[in-house]
Design a protein around this motif. Structure first.
Motif, short mmCIF file in Angstrom:
data_model
loop_
_atom_site.label_atom_id
_atom_site.label_comp_id
_atom_site.label_asym_id
_atom_site.label_seq_id
_atom_site.Cartn_x
_atom_site.Cartn_y
_atom_site.Cartn_z
N HIS A 422 -24.48 -37.56 -122.02
CA HIS A 422 -24.94 -38.58 -122.97
C HIS A 422 -24.48 -38.22 -124.38
CE1 HIS A 422 -27.92 -39.53 -119.79
NE2 HIS A 422 -27.95 -40.72 -120.35
N HIS A 423 -24.17 -39.24 -125.16
CA HIS A 423 -23.85 -38.99 -126.57
C HIS A 423 -24.44 -40.09 -127.45
CE1 HIS A 423 -20.92 -36.01 -125.26
NE2 HIS A 423 -20.43 -36.90 -124.44
N CYS A 475 -20.91 -37.75 -132.87
CA CYS A 475 -22.02 -37.59 -131.95
C CYS A 475 -23.14 -36.88 -132.69
CB CYS A 475 -21.60 -36.76 -130.74
SG CYS A 475 -23.00 -36.53 -129.61
N VAL A 477 -25.61 -35.29 -131.16
CA VAL A 477 -25.97 -34.00 -130.57
C VAL A 477 -25.24 -32.99 -131.45
CG1 VAL A 477 -25.69 -32.47 -128.58
CG2 VAL A 477 -26.35 -34.86 -128.24
N HIS A 480 -22.45 -30.91 -130.28
CA HIS A 480 -21.22 -31.64 -129.94
C HIS A 480 -20.44 -31.94 -131.22
CE1 HIS A 480 -23.01 -33.36 -125.92
NE2 HIS A 480 -22.93 -32.03 -125.93
N MET A 485 -16.75 -33.31 -131.95
CA MET A 485 -16.99 -34.73 -131.67
C MET A 485 -17.34 -35.49 -132.94
SD MET A 485 -19.09 -35.98 -128.42
CE MET A 485 -18.60 -37.43 -127.55
CU CU Z 1 -22.35 -35.73 -127.82
#
Ligand code: CU
Ligand code: C2O
Length: 492
Positions: A422-423, A475, A477, A480, A485
């Protein structure tokens, strides 16, 4: 709260705001906002201690704003102008990003890209208009995976001029910590394992900085609950038991009031939801709020504990729809189209094969060329990056723009999650409509600033690029983001 709030509505500003009122909606946004008065705040980022785990555990060393966890709630009225002096009393550089607020580029708090990072001992003053009402939050954009993860974040609430009627307006900032058995913060921030998998998911979830036990309510009471997910990586899916939450805003923006899909209020990191919660259970009863996002890892977040005395016998029937914010409506017929593909992480190459990536024949297309091949994937892994946007892993905040969007024009970005994870994907400077998921139009065409993408999902978003500058797309997160990302899009 009063210790950090210095309202300064000068006589001149007052007269100007009276004039603005009589001129009505004819004034352009920024100038009417300016006329409504300036609200001044101070935030001090520093080391502190907080009682995160329940007694008899001791307190935990954290980094936080003004010694509070979460940082102080900044609360203003739509149309006001904020001036926020941020003092850096940490041992390293920082910045503050006003997540979801449509600020001018220079106020966006992205180190090197929009401002020089604030050095230890220095102060940077942010100033911008609260053009949208809604639930927002603030956090550093410098080494966020550690600075946010250690406790630097706080809520930013912009009240509607005419809010919906409720008995209580409550903010829950959700966070997630990785604590040791003695309630110390595990200091394994930015571990390669967390970066490659689902980020730093912790073992202790808090509401407003504490492990909650009960939340006191009364039968018949109507609460507007502003949920903010400030966790680095944990996704929440809240089940309010016998209650029927009604979502009225997502990421601060009004949405047609609706029951959440499957009854769960799902929030990826950085996402917010405003819900109307009518307390319909029996006086004296208890109802647990359960987080069910991760299969087989459900846990009880908190109990709603009903007082023995009802507030009223039935729930109110007051209207719940929020007025919309002044967002420019994208014109899908004329919109320019763009493709953005996310890949990398553990099992990334496998997912790309599955999703039809080419075998390194250099063909174009969403996952063509180097991104489509197993060998290309291996090359990317060896570059040190773990996550990629359109084949590029960010190493810092200064990058060539991966997209240039014509200013004041409508744009559709088709995003593909070619990973097994998931992102929550966040765009700075703009809110966007989520118009389709896996080719199917969304029911509410919700405005968001962060959209949670499931593994292998394709999501289309649409917006008018009306805010000039270089902006981040990344992203949320935070591991990430730190592992590549992240990208820049230019509005010019
Ligand atoms: Cu992510
Ligand atoms: Cu909430 Cu780029 O951040």
């Amino acid at each position: 709260m009063s210790d950090f709030r210095v309202p300064t509505l000068t006589r001149r500003a007052f007269i100007a705001s009276a004039a603005a009122l009589s001129a009505g909606a004819m004034l352009p946004l920024q100038s009417s906002a300016r006329a409504a008065g300036i609200r001044e705040f101070r935030l001090r980022a520093k080391h502190g201690r907080a009682q995160i785990a329940p007694e008899p555990y001791g307190d935990t060393a954290v980094w936080c704003y003004d010694g509070k966890l979460p940082g102080p709630e900044i609360r203003v009225r739509k149309g006001e102008r904020l001036r926020i002096a941020v003092e850096n009393a940490l041992g390293e550089e920082t910045t503050v990003h006003w997540h979801g607020v449509r600020v001018p580029n220079a106020m966006d708090g992205v180190p090197h890209l929009t401002q020089a990072p604030v050095a230890p001992g220095e102060t940077f003053t942010y100033e911008f208009d609260a053009v949208d009402a809604g639930t927002f939050w603030y956090h550093p954009h410098q080494r966020s995976f550690e600075q946010v993860g250690r406790g630097l974040y706080g809520p930013l609430i912009v009240e509607e001029v005419d809010p919906v009627r409720v008995d209580r307006d409550v903010t829950w900032v959700l966070s997630d910590w990785r604590l040791t058995k003695t309630a110390e913060m595990r200091d394994d921030f930015g571990s390669r394992h967390d970066m490659m998998h689902n980020g730093r998911v912790g073992n202790t979830v808090t509401i407003n900085g504490r492990v909650p036990d009960v939340f006191a309510v009364r039968k018949g009471e109507r609460i507007r609950l502003r949920l903010i997910n400030a966790a680095n990586a944990r996704i929440s899916g809240l089940d309010f038991g016998s209650h029927a939450p009604v979502v009225i805003a997502l990421d601060g923006q009004a949405v047609e009031p609706h029951a959440p899909e499957g009854g769960l209020v799902v929030l990826g990191p950085a996402m917010r939801a405003d819900i109307i919660l009518d307390m319909a259970a029996d006086a004296g009863s208890r109802v647990s709020v359960i987080d069910r996002f991760y299969k087989d890892l459900e846990y009880r977040l908190v109990d709603l504990a009903y007082d023995d005395q009802p507030l009223r016998d039935t729930v109110p029937d007051w209207p719940v729809a929020l007025p919309p914010n002044p967002l420019p409506e994208p014109d899908l017929a004329s919109a320019a189209r763009h493709e953005v593909t996310f890949n990398g992480g553990m099992m990334g190459a496998m997912v790309m094969q599955e999703m039809g990536g080419s075998m390194g024949d250099g063909s174009s297309g969403a996952m063509g060329g180097m991104m489509g091949s197993m060998g290309g994937m291996m090359n990317m892994m060896h570059s040190g990056g773990i996550w990629f946007i359109n084949g590029v892993a960010a190493e810092g905040h200064i990058m060539d723009p991966m997209l240039t969007l014509a200013r004041d024009k409508s744009h559709v970005i088709a995003m593909t999650n070619a990973t097994a994870w998931h992102h929550p994907i966040h765009l700075h400077g703009h809110s966007f409509r989520v118009i389709s998921r896996d080719g199917k139009p969304t029911r509410h065409r919700e405005w968001q600033d962060t959209v949670l993408m499931s593994p292998r999902e394709r999501v289309e978003i649409a917006f008018v690029a009306d805010n000039p500058g270089d902006w981040m797309l990344h992203c949320h997160v935070l591991e990430h983001q730190a592992a590549g990302m992240m990208g820049v899009f230019r509005v010019a």
